[in-house]
Design a protein around this motif. Structure first.
Motif, PDB file in Angstrom:
ATOM      1  N   SER A 258     -39.198   5.762  -5.775  1.00  0.00           N
ATOM      2  CA  SER A 258     -40.407   5.097  -5.275  1.00  0.00           C
ATOM      3  C   SER A 258     -41.435   6.123  -4.843  1.00  0.00           C
ATOM      4  CB  SER A 258     -40.074   4.180  -4.101  1.00  0.00           C
ATOM      5  OG  SER A 258     -41.247   3.581  -3.592  1.00  0.00           O
ATOM      6  N   LEU A 259     -42.674   5.937  -5.372  1.00  0.00           N
ATOM      7  CA  LEU A 259     -43.797   6.756  -4.927  1.00  0.00           C
ATOM      8  C   LEU A 259     -44.562   6.101  -3.790  1.00  0.00           C
ATOM      9  CD1 LEU A 259     -45.213   7.970  -8.367  1.00  0.00           C
ATOM     10  CD2 LEU A 259     -43.733   9.222  -6.780  1.00  0.00           C
ATOM     11  N   ASN A 260     -44.197   4.868  -3.452  1.00  0.00           N
ATOM     12  CA  ASN A 260     -44.846   4.158  -2.354  1.00  0.00           C
ATOM     13  C   ASN A 260     -44.159   4.562  -1.051  1.00  0.00           C
ATOM     14  OD1 ASN A 260     -45.920   2.369  -0.501  1.00  0.00           O
ATOM     15  ND2 ASN A 260     -45.826   0.601  -1.877  1.00  0.00           N
ATOM     16  N   THR A 261     -44.833   5.368  -0.254  1.00  0.00           N
ATOM     17  CA  THR A 261     -44.219   5.875   0.976  1.00  0.00           C
ATOM     18  C   THR A 261     -43.952   4.770   1.989  1.00  0.00           C
ATOM     19  OG1 THR A 261     -46.420   6.385   1.849  1.00  0.00           O
ATOM     20  CG2 THR A 261     -45.245   8.148   0.703  1.00  0.00           C
ATOM     21  N   ALA A 262     -44.641   3.628   1.814  1.00  0.00           N
ATOM     22  CA  ALA A 262     -44.395   2.499   2.706  1.00  0.00           C
ATOM     23  C   ALA A 262     -43.145   1.732   2.301  1.00  0.00           C
ATOM     24  CB  ALA A 262     -45.599   1.559   2.711  1.00  0.00           C
ATOM     25  N   LEU A 263     -42.600   2.028   1.105  1.00  0.00           N
ATOM     26  CA  LEU A 263     -41.402   1.349   0.622  1.00  0.00           C
ATOM     27  C   LEU A 263     -40.343   2.363   0.200  1.00  0.00           C
ATOM     28  CD1 LEU A 263     -42.846  -1.578  -1.534  1.00  0.00           C
ATOM     29  CD2 LEU A 263     -41.558  -1.776   0.596  1.00  0.00           C
ATOM     30  N   PRO A 264     -39.861   3.155   1.124  1.00  0.00           N
ATOM     31  CA  PRO A 264     -38.755   4.052   0.786  1.00  0.00           C
ATOM     32  C   PRO A 264     -37.487   3.240   0.581  1.00  0.00           C
ATOM     33  CG  PRO A 264     -39.130   4.076   3.142  1.00  0.00           C
ATOM     34  CD  PRO A 264     -40.222   3.239   2.547  1.00  0.00           C
ATOM     35  N   TYR A 265     -36.483   3.869   0.025  1.00  0.00           N
ATOM     36  CA  TYR A 265     -35.233   3.160  -0.206  1.00  0.00           C
ATOM     37  C   TYR A 265     -34.645   2.672   1.112  1.00  0.00           C
ATOM     38  CZ  TYR A 265     -30.521   2.003  -1.542  1.00  0.00           C
ATOM     39  OH  TYR A 265     -29.346   1.336  -1.744  1.00  0.00           O
ATOM     40  N   ALA A 266     -34.142   1.428   1.092  1.00  0.00           N
ATOM     41  CA  ALA A 266     -33.495   0.862   2.279  1.00  0.00           C
ATOM     42  C   ALA A 266     -32.294   0.030   1.838  1.00  0.00           C
ATOM     43  CB  ALA A 266     -34.471  -0.004   3.067  1.00  0.00           C
ATOM     44  N   ASP A 267     -31.168   0.234   2.511  1.00  0.00           N
ATOM     45  CA  ASP A 267     -29.972  -0.539   2.185  1.00  0.00           C
ATOM     46  C   ASP A 267     -30.213  -2.035   2.333  1.00  0.00           C
ATOM     47  OD1 ASP A 267     -28.458   1.694   1.596  1.00  0.00           O
ATOM     48  OD2 ASP A 267     -27.700   1.914   3.648  1.00  0.00           O
ATOM     49  N   SER A 268     -31.110  -2.409   3.230  1.00  0.00           N
ATOM     50  CA  SER A 268     -31.378  -3.829   3.465  1.00  0.00           C
ATOM     51  C   SER A 268     -32.046  -4.492   2.260  1.00  0.00           C
ATOM     52  CB  SER A 268     -32.279  -4.005   4.690  1.00  0.00           C
ATOM     53  OG  SER A 268     -33.533  -3.370   4.491  1.00  0.00           O
ATOM     54  N   LYS A 269     -32.549  -3.707   1.333  1.00  0.00           N
ATOM     55  CA  LYS A 269     -33.189  -4.247   0.136  1.00  0.00           C
ATOM     56  C   LYS A 269     -32.185  -4.473  -0.999  1.00  0.00           C
ATOM     57  CE  LYS A 269     -37.377  -4.342   1.768  1.00  0.00           C
ATOM     58  NZ  LYS A 269     -38.106  -5.631   1.959  1.00  0.00           N
ATOM     59  N   VAL A 270     -30.924  -4.198  -0.745  1.00  0.00           N
ATOM     60  CA  VAL A 270     -29.840  -4.480  -1.690  1.00  0.00           C
ATOM     61  C   VAL A 270     -28.927  -5.492  -1.029  1.00  0.00           C
ATOM     62  CG1 VAL A 270     -27.914  -3.521  -3.012  1.00  0.00           C
ATOM     63  CG2 VAL A 270     -29.998  -2.181  -2.682  1.00  0.00           C
ATOM     64  N   LYS A 271     -28.884  -6.708  -1.565  1.00  0.00           N
ATOM     65  CA  LYS A 271     -28.227  -7.824  -0.894  1.00  0.00           C
ATOM     66  C   LYS A 271     -27.126  -8.423  -1.757  1.00  0.00           C
ATOM     67  CE  LYS A 271     -32.522  -9.159   1.434  1.00  0.00           C
ATOM     68  NZ  LYS A 271     -33.530 -10.233   1.615  1.00  0.00           N
ATOM     69  N   GLY A 272     -26.041  -8.811  -1.092  1.00  0.00           N
ATOM     70  CA  GLY A 272     -25.013  -9.564  -1.786  1.00  0.00           C
ATOM     71  C   GLY A 272     -23.655  -8.896  -1.754  1.00  0.00           C
ATOM     72  N   VAL A 273     -22.625  -9.701  -1.941  1.00  0.00           N
ATOM     73  CA  VAL A 273     -21.244  -9.229  -2.006  1.00  0.00           C
ATOM     74  C   VAL A 273     -20.641  -9.725  -3.314  1.00  0.00           C
ATOM     75  CG1 VAL A 273     -20.949  -9.194   0.495  1.00  0.00           C
ATOM     76  CG2 VAL A 273     -20.433 -11.278  -0.787  1.00  0.00           C
ATOM     77  N   GLY A 274     -19.423  -9.282  -3.585  1.00  0.00           N
ATOM     78  CA  GLY A 274     -18.754  -9.737  -4.795  1.00  0.00           C
ATOM     79  C   GLY A 274     -19.129  -8.938  -6.013  1.00  0.00           C
ATOM     80  N   ALA A 275     -19.700  -7.756  -5.817  1.00  0.00           N
ATOM     81  CA  ALA A 275     -20.087  -6.908  -6.936  1.00  0.00           C
ATOM     82  C   ALA A 275     -19.959  -5.450  -6.521  1.00  0.00           C
ATOM     83  CB  ALA A 275     -21.509  -7.201  -7.375  1.00  0.00           C
ATOM     84  N   THR A 276     -19.851  -4.584  -7.505  1.00  0.00           N
ATOM     85  CA  THR A 276     -19.849  -3.150  -7.258  1.00  0.00           C
ATOM     86  C   THR A 276     -21.231  -2.613  -7.586  1.00  0.00           C
ATOM     87  OG1 THR A 276     -17.508  -2.976  -7.845  1.00  0.00           O
ATOM     88  CG2 THR A 276     -18.799  -0.952  -7.872  1.00  0.00           C
ATOM     89  N   ILE A 277     -21.948  -2.163  -6.566  1.00  0.00           N
ATOM     90  CA  ILE A 277     -23.309  -1.665  -6.744  1.00  0.00           C
ATOM     91  C   ILE A 277     -23.311  -0.182  -6.378  1.00  0.00           C
ATOM     92  CG2 ILE A 277     -25.714  -1.902  -6.072  1.00  0.00           C
ATOM     93  CD1 ILE A 277     -25.116  -4.788  -5.285  1.00  0.00           C
TER      94      ILE A 277
END
Length: 391
Positions: free
Chosen positions: A351-370
């Motif tokens: 991400s080049l948007n400094t207001a949107l850095p990577y966040a674990d909260s932006k990856v949602k859900g269970v039952g999968a290997t991410i």
């Protein structure tokens, strides 16, 4: 013998959505086609001329084959959903372009939503209540035209080096036209080297079926770039989707990937739900439009009983690119399918948007290997040089 295919039906959406699959709009008896509009019933219908007009709803009927030579331009002259090509079950389309002479489906008005796109129906399986249940669905533009069946190897023809532009339009809240709609299409069908640009709805949508697609470029689709539903079981290899800087949309929840196990999450108890693979994909969100008109709802949304195996996924967000979630496996109508095998996603996020850095909260859900890494390279863009698109 040269035969011009002329329609005798009204061009309004109300007229053609009420047509029966058995309606004989105006069958042709020859092999040479100089205009597309109505029913094609010939076993060897061939488009003649470097540029011909698509002036209304065109149906390739069971037993018919429509061949479009390399270098041909199909020009939709009727606005909105009044012009489209639908290949019915048992019909075939052979549209084999080349790198130097692709086949182009376009429109006179040259803006998104100008025409209804290309729809292919096949006899391949869909999700269904039980293994023994009928595996059929109703085509969105007409409930009288069915798709699906029990032949995973069904052959609806071949598309190669094909451009689809300015497609897509809403019929109503529950149905729409996409750029390329694949309804129960079997893996005997060959689809490769496809460029879909400036579409008003999804670029490509798989409604069940088992067809594989290789080398797919999507530019500025107003809804989802890549949509899978109703028991799709094929593989998408080497795909690139992008929203450019000036892109804007009026869709409420556009996504990079949207995947449902069954149709719209209405039959979560179905067997044979979507279980598909993506090998090598890049999704780029470069829109500089502020607010909802430039926001991608989710980059990846897997839900409603779907199982997805996605490898070598590269997600890139521009300096002004906005999104709600990176990966979301949850939904009010049903989450991603847990179990064996579970969904698995391996990706890199830049991400080049400094207001949107990577966040674990932006990856949602269970039952999968991410699995997040820094090494996924995404699609090989060199194979798209024939399109003239500048990456």
């Amino acid at each position: 013998m040269k035969t011009k295919l002329l329609a005798i039906i009204a061009v309004s959406v109300f007229a053609f959505t009420s047509c029966s699959d058995d309606d004989d709009v105006n069958p042709i008896g020859g092999t040479e086609i100089t205009e597309l509009n109505g029913n094609i019933t010939a076993e060897d219908a061939i488009v003649v001329g470097t540029s011909i007009n698509l002036t209304g709803p065109t149906y390739v009927k069971e037993g018919a084959t429509l061949t479009i030579p390399a270098g041909t331009t199909i020009n939709a002259t009727t606005e909105g959903t009044s012009a489209f090509i639908l290949v019915e079950r048992g019909g075939k389309i052979i549209a084999k372009g080349t790198e130097s002479a692709p086949i182009r489906f376009t429109s006179t008005t040259k803006r998104s939503g100008s025409w209804g796109g290309l729809i292919i129906n096949g006899y391949a399986p869909l999700s269904r209540p039980t293994e023994a249940s009928a595996s059929t669905g109703q085509t969105e533009i007409s409930p009288n035209i069915l798709y699906g069946g029990d032949n995973a190897a069904d052959n609806s023809g071949e598309l190669d080096y094909v451009i689809l532009e300015y497609t897509g339009a809403n019929i109503n809240d529950a149905a729409e036209h996409n750029g390329l709609t694949l309804n129960g299409v079997g893996n005997g069908t060959k689809i490769s080297n496809i460029y879909i640009k400036d579409g008003a709805d999804d670029a490509i949508e798989f409604f069940g079926g088992s067809v594989d697609v290789t080398n797919l470029l999507v530019v500025n689709s107003e809804d989802d770039m890549f949509d899978f539903t109703q028991g799709y079981t094929g593989t998408l290899t080497n795909a690139y989707g992008i929203w450019e800087a000036a892109f804007t949309t009026n869709e409420g929840d556009p996504r990079g990937i949207e995947a449902d196990g069954n149709l719209d999450g209405k039959t979560m108890q179905d067997v044979a739900q979507s279980n598909f693979k993506i090998n090598g994909m890049t999704i780029v969100q470069n829109s500089t439009t502020a607010g909802a008109a430039g926001t991608m709802q989710d980059v990846v949304k897997i839900r409603r009983g779907a199982t997805a195996t996605i490898t070598n996924l590269l997600i890139e967000i521009g300096a002004s690119g906005l999104y709600t979630d990176i990966i979301d496996l949850t939904d009010g109508d049903g989450n991603v399918t847990p179990g064996n095998p579970a969904s698995a996603i391996t990706y890199t996020f830049n991400s080049l948007n400094t207001a949107l850095p990577y966040a674990d909260s932006k990856v949602k859900g269970v039952g999968a290997t991410i699995t997040k890494n820094d090494t996924s390279t995404g699609a090989n863009t060199s194979v798209f040089s024939w399109t003239g698109y500048s990456f």
